[in-house]
Write an enzyme that holds these catalytic residues in place. Structure first.
Site, mmCIF file in Angstrom:
data_model
loop_
_atom_site.group_PDB
_atom_site.id
_atom_site.type_symbol
_atom_site.label_atom_id
_atom_site.label_comp_id
_atom_site.label_asym_id
_atom_site.label_seq_id
_atom_site.Cartn_x
_atom_site.Cartn_y
_atom_site.Cartn_z
ATOM 1 N N GLU A 1 0.845 -1.193 0.000
ATOM 2 C CA GLU A 1 0.000 0.000 0.000
ATOM 3 C C GLU A 1 0.879 1.240 0.000
ATOM 4 O O GLU A 1 1.895 1.294 0.701
ATOM 5 C CB GLU A 1 -0.910 0.018 1.227
ATOM 6 C CG GLU A 1 -1.948 -1.086 1.221
ATOM 7 C CD GLU A 1 -2.848 -1.061 2.432
ATOM 8 O OE1 GLU A 1 -3.804 -1.846 2.452
ATOM 9 O OE2 GLU A 1 -2.601 -0.267 3.359
ATOM 10 N N SER B 1 -3.751 2.445 0.693
ATOM 11 C CA SER B 1 -4.455 2.315 1.964
ATOM 12 C C SER B 1 -5.859 2.873 1.812
ATOM 13 O O SER B 1 -6.119 3.730 0.961
ATOM 14 C CB SER B 1 -3.698 3.087 3.047
ATOM 15 O OG SER B 1 -4.523 3.340 4.157
#
Length: 561
Positions: free
Chosen positions: A447, A473
């Site tokens: 992420e 994220s």
């Protein structure tokens, strides 16, 4: 059919005397063998605040199982902290964890012939990992979300983990002094629970509730509140009844219920990771579902909640405003949900929502009625083009600049990109390309919260584009495009971008384009050579070898497809 339809394979008959002997050592009586064996997959861990408050939920579930005349069988599932591993090599293990959790639960529950399973999880990959296991096994199951964290506070503002990531960019630009920087770091996360905005864990918990695999209102409760403990106990009781009725996950997880889940994700402004995870859950449940289905739902479902990261509020605010049942009732009345889907309680969605008010409560602006939606269509768009023929994922609502064409700034890892951002080498109008971070190439599809938050903190969130074959994220916002597929490691077009190339991200046209001729693209493809894998031993090597493309969920068991 008996309540112990599965566990009787290891508890009944003369030949199973040795098996029963092992149970006697655990304190079982002969009468216990007539009752169902209920697994409790407990994700408790002191690694992360997301999971540090799970033990009391597990204890409540265990006691409720006993009271319901069933036998709790407790086993652990691993976790890592996405927030702690973010921006480091450790983040490569995050998506791997999803598969590991699914495999762990399947292994324990199938190996022990459990009659049902209560899954208790907190941090991001706990959510899809547990649901994938339930869908694979099709053994009666329920998901108990550990609960959200309460917001931190500093100078009159609510804080979340994303506040700290963005503070890094502000501090490095000289826009924040050290006192404020340290205070935000120390105040952002005040206790146990999963990250507080509509980030990945809260997105998935909300979707599980909408899909019918978790109890009403349970997805937005705070971990530290007593109602969360009561909900865990009630979940266990409901699961035991589901075992007795033989209500199974695949009775609940259907194409229609996944459409309900995705509609709620769109309405609440949920995480891009939900696209990847619901592709994986549908695969596990053998439900026909593909990446274009998300775009189909996005076009008809408005965003009606004002939640972080792109909005103002956190999950506890949503809970006070009526929670997911209120969101679902609004969508149901608008014809945007399937009311006939069955839920884990045995009731349909429509029956479950019968007593929920038609309109959100007055005096709040967390949930809006359809006619006052924040955006007329959903936020998670599927972009395609010559850079991503299989599709990629972008959050497109609220962008001041929904179209950007700029020079590519190319980096073959997140670490190299982060160094350039922190050294202030990225300028307005640039399109940052972070590649070789896909499921196979990373491996693990990290992420990119650290680089995107640093750009936001430096004031570049609205003027710089970022594309990657990695993930984002749930806390990411801005002109960012992830899950670009095919990924660079397998020769996807993102591998062919050169420094300074013109790249277009067009949220209106749902387009991701490298502005070179077809002839030049073909010449570059011919000259490209696959790099060696970064890992040749261990779990990352296994994941890199087995993971399929992101456009199919990056699952590791898609052998037949």
């Amino acid at each position: 059919m008996s309540d112990n339809n599965r566990s009787r394979h290891i508890t009944e008959g003369v030949a199973r005397a040795p098996n029963r002997a092992m149970y006697y050592a655990l304190g079982y009586t002969e009468a216990d063998f007539q009752n169902p064996m209920i697994g409790v997959a407990n994700g408790h861990s002191t690694i992360t605040p997301c999971n540090s408050g799970l033990q009391r939920l597990a204890d409540a579930a265990i006691e409720a199982i006993r009271v319901s005349r069933a036998n709790p069988q407790v086993f652990g599932t691993p976790t890592i902290s996405d927030g702690m591993s973010m921006g480091t090599e450790g983040m490569k293990y995050s998506l791997v964890l999803r598969e590991v959790i699914a495999d762990c639960i399947e292994t324990a529950a199938q190996g022990q012939w459990m009659d049902g399973v209560v899954v208790i999880g907190g941090c991001d990959k706990n959510m899809p990992g547990g649901m994938m296991a339930l869908a694979r096994m099709n053994v009666p199951g329920i998901y108990v979300y550990g609960g959200t964290i309460k917001p931190g506070h500093y100078k009159g503002k609510d804080l979340t983990i994303v506040s700290v990531f963005e503070a890094v960019g502000e501090y490095t630009m000289g826009r924040m002094d050290e006192t404020d920087f340290k205070a935000i770091e120390q105040c952002a996360i005040p206790g146990s629970g999963s990250c507080g905005g509509m980030y990945t864990a809260n997105t998935m918990s909300s979707a599980f509730e909408a899909m019918g695999m978790s109890l009403p209102h349970s997805s937005t409760m705070a971990n530290e509140d007593q109602e969360k403990v009561a909900s865990a106990a009630e979940s266990a009781r409901v699961l035991v009844e589901a075992v007795r009725r033989q209500l199974r996950p695949r009775d609940i997880i259907t194409r229609a219920s996944i459409e309900n889940a995705v509609a709620v994700i769109m309405a609440t402004g949920g995480s891009t990771n939900a696209v990847l995870h619901f592709l994986a859950i549908a695969h596990a449940a053998e439900v026909p579902w593909n990446i274009d289905d998300f775009e189909r739902i996005r076009k008809r479902v408005p965003v009606i909640c004002d939640l972080k990261p792109s909005g103002k509020y956190v999950a506890t605010d949503l809970h006070r405003a009526g929670g997911i049942p209120q969101v679902m009732k609004i969508l149901l009345n608008a014809g945007l949900l399937h009311g006939d889907c069955i839920t884990i309680t045995g009731k349909t969605v429509a029956e479950t929502l019968a007593n929920v008010p038609d309109a959100p409560p007055p005096g709040q602006d967390v949930i809006m009625p359809i006619e006052r939606a924040f955006y007329p269509q959903g936020h998670l768009a599927i972009l395609k083009g010559n850079l991503s023929p299989e599709g990629c994922v972008a959050k497109i609502t609220g962008l001041k600049n929904p179209v950007i064409t700029g020079p590519a700034r190319v980096f073959d890892s997140e670490d190299d990109a982060m160094s350039a951002i922190m050294d202030r080498r990225i300028r307005d109008g640039d399109v940052v390309v972070i590649r070789y971070e896909g499921p196979k190439g990373g491996p693990g599809m990290r992420e990119m919260l650290a680089p995107t938050s640093a750009l936001v903190g430096q004031g570049l969130g609205e003027t710089v584009g970022l594309i990657t074959d990695g993930r984002f994220s749930g806390g990411t916002w801005g002109m960012v495009v992830g899950h670009v597929a095919p990924e660079a490691f397998v020769g996807g077009p993102i591998a062919l971008i050169r420094e300074g190339d013109s790249v277009t991200i067009d949220a209106h046209q749902l387009l991701l384009q490298l502005n070179i001729s077809d002839e030049e693209m073909a010449a570059r493809r011919k000259a490209w050579a696959q790099p060696k894998p970064r890992y040749v031993r261990g779990v990352l090597a296994k994941f890199g070898k087995l993971a399929c493309t992101a456009s199919r969920g990056a699952v590791t068991d898609a052998f037949e497809e």
